[in-house]
Design an enzyme around this catalytic site. Sequence first.
Site, PDB file in Angstrom:
ATOM      1  N   GLY B  10       2.383  -6.990   6.504  1.00 31.22           N
ATOM      2  CA  GLY B  10       3.048  -6.115   7.474  1.00 31.22           C
ATOM      3  C   GLY B  10       3.673  -6.897   8.611  1.00 31.22           C
ATOM      4  O   GLY B  10       4.788  -6.614   9.052  1.00 31.22           O
ATOM      5  N   ASN B  11       2.979  -7.913   9.102  1.00 29.45           N
ATOM      6  CA  ASN B  11       3.537  -8.761  10.144  1.00 29.45           C
ATOM      7  C   ASN B  11       4.754  -9.505   9.639  1.00 29.45           C
ATOM      8  O   ASN B  11       5.779  -9.549  10.307  1.00 29.45           O
ATOM      9  CB  ASN B  11       2.499  -9.786  10.610  1.00 29.45           C
ATOM     10  CG  ASN B  11       1.539  -9.198  11.618  1.00 29.45           C
ATOM     11  OD1 ASN B  11       1.940  -8.829  12.703  1.00 29.45           O
ATOM     12  ND2 ASN B  11       0.288  -9.079  11.235  1.00 29.45           N
ATOM     13  N   LYS B 214      -4.863  -4.043   3.007  1.00 22.96           N
ATOM     14  CA  LYS B 214      -3.954  -3.922   1.866  1.00 22.96           C
ATOM     15  C   LYS B 214      -4.216  -4.981   0.786  1.00 22.96           C
ATOM     16  O   LYS B 214      -3.895  -4.765  -0.380  1.00 22.96           O
ATOM     17  CB  LYS B 214      -2.491  -3.943   2.307  1.00 22.96           C
ATOM     18  CG  LYS B 214      -1.949  -5.268   2.763  1.00 22.96           C
ATOM     19  CD  LYS B 214      -0.974  -5.891   1.813  1.00 22.96           C
ATOM     20  CE  LYS B 214      -0.431  -7.190   2.340  1.00 22.96           C
ATOM     21  NZ  LYS B 214      -1.322  -8.067   3.106  1.00 22.96           N
ATOM     22  N   LYS B 276      -7.608 -12.181   2.489  1.00 22.52           N
ATOM     23  CA  LYS B 276      -6.684 -12.579   1.409  1.00 22.52           C
ATOM     24  C   LYS B 276      -7.398 -13.447   0.373  1.00 22.52           C
ATOM     25  O   LYS B 276      -7.221 -13.265  -0.837  1.00 22.52           O
ATOM     26  CB  LYS B 276      -5.488 -13.341   2.008  1.00 22.52           C
ATOM     27  CG  LYS B 276      -4.560 -12.431   2.810  1.00 22.52           C
ATOM     28  CD  LYS B 276      -3.419 -13.202   3.456  1.00 22.52           C
ATOM     29  CE  LYS B 276      -2.921 -12.506   4.715  1.00 22.52           C
ATOM     30  NZ  LYS B 276      -2.830 -11.046   4.683  1.00 22.52           N
TER      31      LYS B 276
END
Lengths: 316, 316
Positions: B10-11, B214, B276
């Site tokens: 998103g960033n 996410k 991640k």
Amino acid sequence: MSSIVVALGGNALASSEDPSGYTAEHQIAQIARTSAVLAEIIAGGQSLVIIHGNGPQVGNLLVKNDLARDVVPAVPLYWCVAQTQATIGMELTAALKRELAARGISVPVVPALTRVRVDATDAAFDNPTKPIGLVVSGDTPPDIPLPDTHAWRAAGRMRWQRVVPSPRPVEIVDTDTIAMVTDVGGIVVACGGGGIPVVERDGELVGADAVIDKDRTAVLLAKLVKARRLVILTDVDGVALDFGTDKQRFLDRVSVSEMGRYLESGQFGSGSMDAKVSAAIEFVRLTGESAAIGNLKQVRRVIEGRSGTSVVADPA
Amino acid sequence: MSSIVVALGGNALASSEDPSGYTAEHQIAQIARTSAVLAEIIAGGQSLVIIHGNGPQVGNLLVKNDLARDVVPAVPLYWCVAQTQATIGMELTAALKRELAARGISVPVVPALTRVRVDATDAAFDNPTKPIGLVVSGDTPPDIPLPDTHAWRAAGRMRWQRVVPSPRPVEIVDTDTIAMVTDVGGIVVACGGGGIPVVERDGELVGADAVIDKDRTAVLLAKLVKARRLVILTDVDGVALDFGTDKQRFLDRVSVSEMGRYLESGQFGSGSMDAKVSAAIEFVRLTGESAAIGNLKQVRRVIEGRSGTSVVADPA
């Protein structure tokens, strides 16, 4: 089997009795009530394609944009429309899935984010007429920057409301999901709020600072899915002649030619009933099928032609 | 052909260089750049399923809720997540369609609004840890009402930020669109922001005041579509050991067991790289396939395994 396109009014969906100004809670409750009835109709063997309005919801998003604009950037109006497709589409499909599952029915029920193309040269861009967002008090219009195509309009003495362009829809751009879902007999919620408006510029589609009348888009959607009926649901019981006078009378069943004459004579003003009647007429003229306008609370009876106003093809 | 699941940060999507705080304009430009590269990869014969983050975007929506709350009702956090799925999903699919059309490729490219179920008893609901929204100054936390499961947390001296629960995703609820689109070889953007969080309550799914990581949801999505590779794109060049020290070194290609040991030893802290790496490990362990973590600006090279960090199955 060909579908019925059902158009749900944004005001009707959001519960105008809500004193708190369209909270999520009230919208969800109203959507749940509507979905239970729609599920009954689907369980009865009808195939539905659903479109909804978003007037109050998109208005609230614009107000948030305005009030927060010095802290976080305002987003364009077409993003706000997309946001209402997400929230209403999600809640409506979630409620429908739940109601269908309770009736032992398992079909895809899918919200489709849908862009709709309008003409960049549409006169509406020079003449914004659609009021959205809160009415604001003041001697002069609020000191809130607007896009070029928006304006503040007097809404009574020392009261102001934003007006935005409402161009005519030309083409449904995003048809993939609609086609895939209807092909397998599923239920699709599409073109919410009339669709996310885009215009073609230098061969590319870009977002437009406008809103689209969802009843007009409903006609394009009905054409796309080859619907056998268009049902427009709102918060009044049908189409009335001499509305608001002591001669007021509701129309039950009218031929498209007769309705066309009422429309031309100015019977329905230039508000939202006028748009609904125009959409019904256009659909009947295009397809020879019938359209209906009635109360969301009577959705089942309106779909079955036992409540509201039916517009039918002229006798042969 | 089985797909590659691509997770866009998103960033990274929103352009952290944007001085104006993530305007629509900057997001659209950043999405256009990414889409051009993704279209090249698709044109090269790869089948992609795309998931994206939404941290800055959902944060901005919460700020609007807060600042406008006395005028229009605030909407729940899961509605804000749905709203970001709409805006990012629409812009991403629109840009991809345009880039694919320019390369003579016509396949369905569809954004899927996706709810993801989390466990109502997930400990995250008692311990909100995910910061979102602006940092606010003041001697005491801002006087803004929060849902029970949210809190204001000190973010430095006299600075406060909202923290919300980030429960573990359990199941992708809305799979219809994903299945229909992948079945016909189309491109689907799904589970945006990690998915719209819902919990089961009395046998019904209801929205949850939470956000979902996410990268964790990307693993569920990869499993659902039987992906042959998971590619996590962010704004750093890969996974580093001893990050931020003079011993810092980037990892090129690591077995899942070795990466598991680094993770357990606390090499990646408890921030977003930790999540991640966990997701990459989980995917490789579940499937025996490989995962990669790399820079969005190098998306093509990361997908091809020529940039970033690859996590591969242990040698037999």
